[in-house]
Motif scaffolding. Structure first.
Motif, PDB file in Angstrom:
ATOM      1  N   ILE A 100      -2.553 -67.353 -24.853  1.00 56.08           N
ATOM      2  CA  ILE A 100      -3.339 -68.029 -23.821  1.00 56.08           C
ATOM      3  C   ILE A 100      -4.287 -69.042 -24.438  1.00 56.08           C
ATOM      4  N   THR A 101      -4.893 -68.703 -25.583  1.00 58.34           N
ATOM      5  CA  THR A 101      -5.866 -69.607 -26.189  1.00 58.34           C
ATOM      6  C   THR A 101      -5.213 -70.888 -26.689  1.00 58.34           C
ATOM      7  N   SER A 102      -3.932 -70.869 -26.977  1.00 63.36           N
ATOM      8  CA  SER A 102      -3.274 -72.095 -27.426  1.00 63.36           C
ATOM      9  C   SER A 102      -3.161 -73.118 -26.296  1.00 63.36           C
ATOM     10  N   HIS A 103      -3.224 -72.657 -25.049  1.00 59.18           N
ATOM     11  CA  HIS A 103      -3.137 -73.555 -23.900  1.00 59.18           C
ATOM     12  C   HIS A 103      -4.505 -73.985 -23.383  1.00 59.18           C
ATOM     13  N   LEU A 104      -5.553 -73.391 -23.885  1.00 61.24           N
ATOM     14  CA  LEU A 104      -6.898 -73.722 -23.436  1.00 61.24           C
ATOM     15  C   LEU A 104      -7.605 -74.582 -24.459  1.00 61.24           C
ATOM     16  N   SER A 105      -8.470 -75.437 -24.000  1.00 63.66           N
ATOM     17  CA  SER A 105      -9.257 -76.252 -24.924  1.00 63.66           C
ATOM     18  C   SER A 105     -10.329 -75.369 -25.567  1.00 63.66           C
ATOM     19  N   SER A 106     -10.929 -75.827 -26.643  1.00 59.15           N
ATOM     20  CA  SER A 106     -11.966 -75.046 -27.322  1.00 59.15           C
ATOM     21  C   SER A 106     -13.174 -74.845 -26.407  1.00 59.15           C
ATOM     22  N   GLN A 107     -13.447 -75.770 -25.498  1.00 61.86           N
ATOM     23  CA  GLN A 107     -14.550 -75.625 -24.551  1.00 61.86           C
ATOM     24  C   GLN A 107     -14.294 -74.443 -23.613  1.00 61.86           C
ATOM     25  N   GLN A 108     -13.085 -74.284 -23.151  1.00 66.46           N
ATOM     26  CA  GLN A 108     -12.765 -73.213 -22.221  1.00 66.46           C
ATOM     27  C   GLN A 108     -12.754 -71.846 -22.904  1.00 66.46           C
ATOM     28  N   VAL A 109     -12.398 -71.787 -24.173  1.00 60.71           N
ATOM     29  CA  VAL A 109     -12.359 -70.517 -24.895  1.00 60.71           C
ATOM     30  C   VAL A 109     -13.761 -69.931 -25.008  1.00 60.71           C
ATOM     31  N   GLY A 110     -14.785 -70.755 -25.159  1.00 66.97           N
ATOM     32  CA  GLY A 110     -16.164 -70.289 -25.290  1.00 66.97           C
ATOM     33  C   GLY A 110     -16.866 -70.112 -23.955  1.00 66.97           C
ATOM     34  N   THR A 111     -16.137 -70.058 -22.871  1.00 65.01           N
ATOM     35  CA  THR A 111     -16.726 -69.928 -21.542  1.00 65.01           C
ATOM     36  C   THR A 111     -16.493 -68.528 -20.999  1.00 65.01           C
ATOM     37  N   LEU A 112     -17.552 -67.949 -20.457  1.00 63.90           N
ATOM     38  CA  LEU A 112     -17.474 -66.611 -19.891  1.00 63.90           C
ATOM     39  C   LEU A 112     -17.977 -66.654 -18.453  1.00 63.90           C
ATOM     40  N   PHE A 113     -17.184 -66.127 -17.520  1.00 64.40           N
ATOM     41  CA  PHE A 113     -17.569 -66.035 -16.118  1.00 64.40           C
ATOM     42  C   PHE A 113     -17.674 -64.562 -15.741  1.00 64.40           C
ATOM     43  N   LEU A 114     -18.657 -64.261 -14.905  1.00 67.40           N
ATOM     44  CA  LEU A 114     -18.842 -62.890 -14.438  1.00 67.40           C
ATOM     45  C   LEU A 114     -19.241 -62.929 -12.971  1.00 67.40           C
ATOM     46  N   ARG A 115     -18.618 -62.085 -12.175  1.00 69.30           N
ATOM     47  CA  ARG A 115     -18.972 -61.936 -10.756  1.00 69.30           C
ATOM     48  C   ARG A 115     -19.054 -60.444 -10.489  1.00 69.30           C
ATOM     49  N   LEU A 116     -20.188 -59.996  -9.972  1.00 71.06           N
ATOM     50  CA  LEU A 116     -20.411 -58.578  -9.745  1.00 71.06           C
ATOM     51  C   LEU A 116     -20.983 -58.375  -8.343  1.00 71.06           C
ATOM     52  N   ASN A 117     -20.317 -57.550  -7.555  1.00 72.04           N
ATOM     53  CA  ASN A 117     -20.806 -57.167  -6.234  1.00 72.04           C
ATOM     54  C   ASN A 117     -21.078 -55.669  -6.248  1.00 72.04           C
ATOM     55  N   VAL A 118     -22.259 -55.285  -5.806  1.00 65.66           N
ATOM     56  CA  VAL A 118     -22.666 -53.885  -5.846  1.00 65.66           C
ATOM     57  C   VAL A 118     -23.155 -53.467  -4.462  1.00 65.66           C
ATOM     58  N   GLN A 119     -22.742 -52.285  -4.032  1.00 63.29           N
ATOM     59  CA  GLN A 119     -23.200 -51.694  -2.780  1.00 63.29           C
ATOM     60  C   GLN A 119     -23.947 -50.402  -3.098  1.00 63.29           C
ATOM     61  N   ASP A 120     -25.116 -50.230  -2.531  1.00 68.37           N
ATOM     62  CA  ASP A 120     -25.898 -48.997  -2.645  1.00 68.37           C
ATOM     63  C   ASP A 120     -26.029 -48.496  -4.083  1.00 68.37           C
ATOM     64  N   ILE A 121     -26.929 -49.116  -4.806  1.00 66.61           N
ATOM     65  CA  ILE A 121     -27.200 -48.690  -6.177  1.00 66.61           C
ATOM     66  C   ILE A 121     -28.663 -48.247  -6.272  1.00 66.61           C
ATOM     67  N   GLY A 122     -28.906 -47.282  -7.131  1.00 63.02           N
ATOM     68  CA  GLY A 122     -30.261 -46.779  -7.306  1.00 63.02           C
ATOM     69  C   GLY A 122     -30.566 -46.504  -8.761  1.00 63.02           C
ATOM     70  N   LEU A 123     -31.837 -46.602  -9.099  1.00 60.81           N
ATOM     71  CA  LEU A 123     -32.331 -46.332 -10.438  1.00 60.81           C
ATOM     72  C   LEU A 123     -33.563 -45.454 -10.303  1.00 60.81           C
ATOM     73  N   CYS A 124     -33.612 -44.384 -11.075  1.00 64.73           N
ATOM     74  CA  CYS A 124     -34.719 -43.438 -10.997  1.00 64.73           C
ATOM     75  C   CYS A 124     -35.313 -43.246 -12.390  1.00 64.73           C
ATOM     76  N   ILE A 125     -36.636 -43.375 -12.484  1.00 63.59           N
ATOM     77  CA  ILE A 125     -37.345 -43.067 -13.722  1.00 63.59           C
ATOM     78  C   ILE A 125     -38.290 -41.909 -13.420  1.00 63.59           C
ATOM     79  N   PRO A 126     -38.026 -40.720 -13.982  1.00 68.15           N
ATOM     80  CA  PRO A 126     -38.934 -39.585 -13.743  1.00 68.15           C
ATOM     81  C   PRO A 126     -40.319 -39.892 -14.297  1.00 68.15           C
ATOM     82  N   ILE A 127     -41.332 -39.492 -13.577  1.00 69.13           N
ATOM     83  CA  ILE A 127     -42.708 -39.708 -14.012  1.00 69.13           C
ATOM     84  C   ILE A 127     -43.283 -38.364 -14.430  1.00 69.13           C
ATOM     85  N   LEU A 128     -43.819 -38.330 -15.627  1.00 72.49           N
ATOM     86  CA  LEU A 128     -44.394 -37.109 -16.165  1.00 72.49           C
ATOM     87  C   LEU A 128     -45.836 -36.965 -15.711  1.00 72.49           C
ATOM     88  N   SER A 129     -46.214 -35.765 -15.316  1.00 73.48           N
ATOM     89  CA  SER A 129     -47.598 -35.509 -14.918  1.00 73.48           C
ATOM     90  C   SER A 129     -48.465 -35.415 -16.171  1.00 73.48           C
TER      91      SER A 129
END
Length: 176
Positions: A2-31
């Motif tokens: 695949i890289t032989s068909h792509l230019s050097s500019q395209q090889v160094g390109t990274l795309f990311l698409r992320l869709n998230v539904q109902d996510i949570g993060l919890c940090i316990p708090i110490l007394s």
């Protein structure tokens, strides 16, 4: 192959698409009592207090090609202090119509854009980093009571404990 068909500019390109539904993060708090005692492991601690962040939906897109650009949007971001939080429940989202629900910040919707680029150093100059951050939030709703100060103090102490730096270590490092 695949890289032989792509230019050097395209090889160094990274795309990311992320869709998230109902996510949570919890940090316990110490007394303060938990922080003053010595425990062999964090598993020995049974704490119920936590800072909980939940998002109903989020969409993030990022592209890196010389510079980095990330855009995202979210709906129903809630950050709250929970006194008696049980992390094993299926739904971490708070009941928003509960009039007793306090110490939270709810953002109905929002978006952000972050652009970052580094420019190489020329001759004896330092390299330059350009950073642009833009955001928009609508429907920010904050509910706090007089206990929020205790929650913030406990959060600060917990984060300090998690990093492994104590005040006594800091003070000892500064003594001659």
């Amino acid at each position: 192959q695949i890289t032989s068909h792509l230019s050097s500019q395209q090889v160094g390109t990274l795309f990311l698409r992320l869709n998230v539904q109902d996510i949570g993060l919890c940090i316990p708090i110490l007394s303060p009592e938990m922080l003053s005692n010595t425990y062999s492991t964090m598993k020995d601690i049974d704490c119920r207090g936590a800072i909980v962040a939940t998002v109903e939906s989020s969409s993030i897109s990022a592209c890196s090609a010389g510079s980095t650009v990330s855009v995202g949007e979210f709906k129903q971001l809630c950050i709250r202090f929970a006194d008696d939080f049980i992390h094993t429940t299926d739904d971490w989202k708070p009941t928003l119509n509960d009039p007793n629900l306090m110490n939270l910040c709810l953002v109905s919707e929002g978006s952000y854009e972050v652009c970052s680029q580094t420019e190489k150093a020329l001759k004896e100059e330092n390299a330059k980093w350009f950073l642009n951050i833009q955001w928009e939030m609508t429907g920010v709703d904050v509910h706090v009571d007089t206990n929020v100060g205790k929650h913030l103090t406990a959060l600060g102490q917990t984060l300090t404990t998690l990093t492994g730096n104590s005040e006594s270590e800091f003070e000892n490092a500064n003594t001659p």
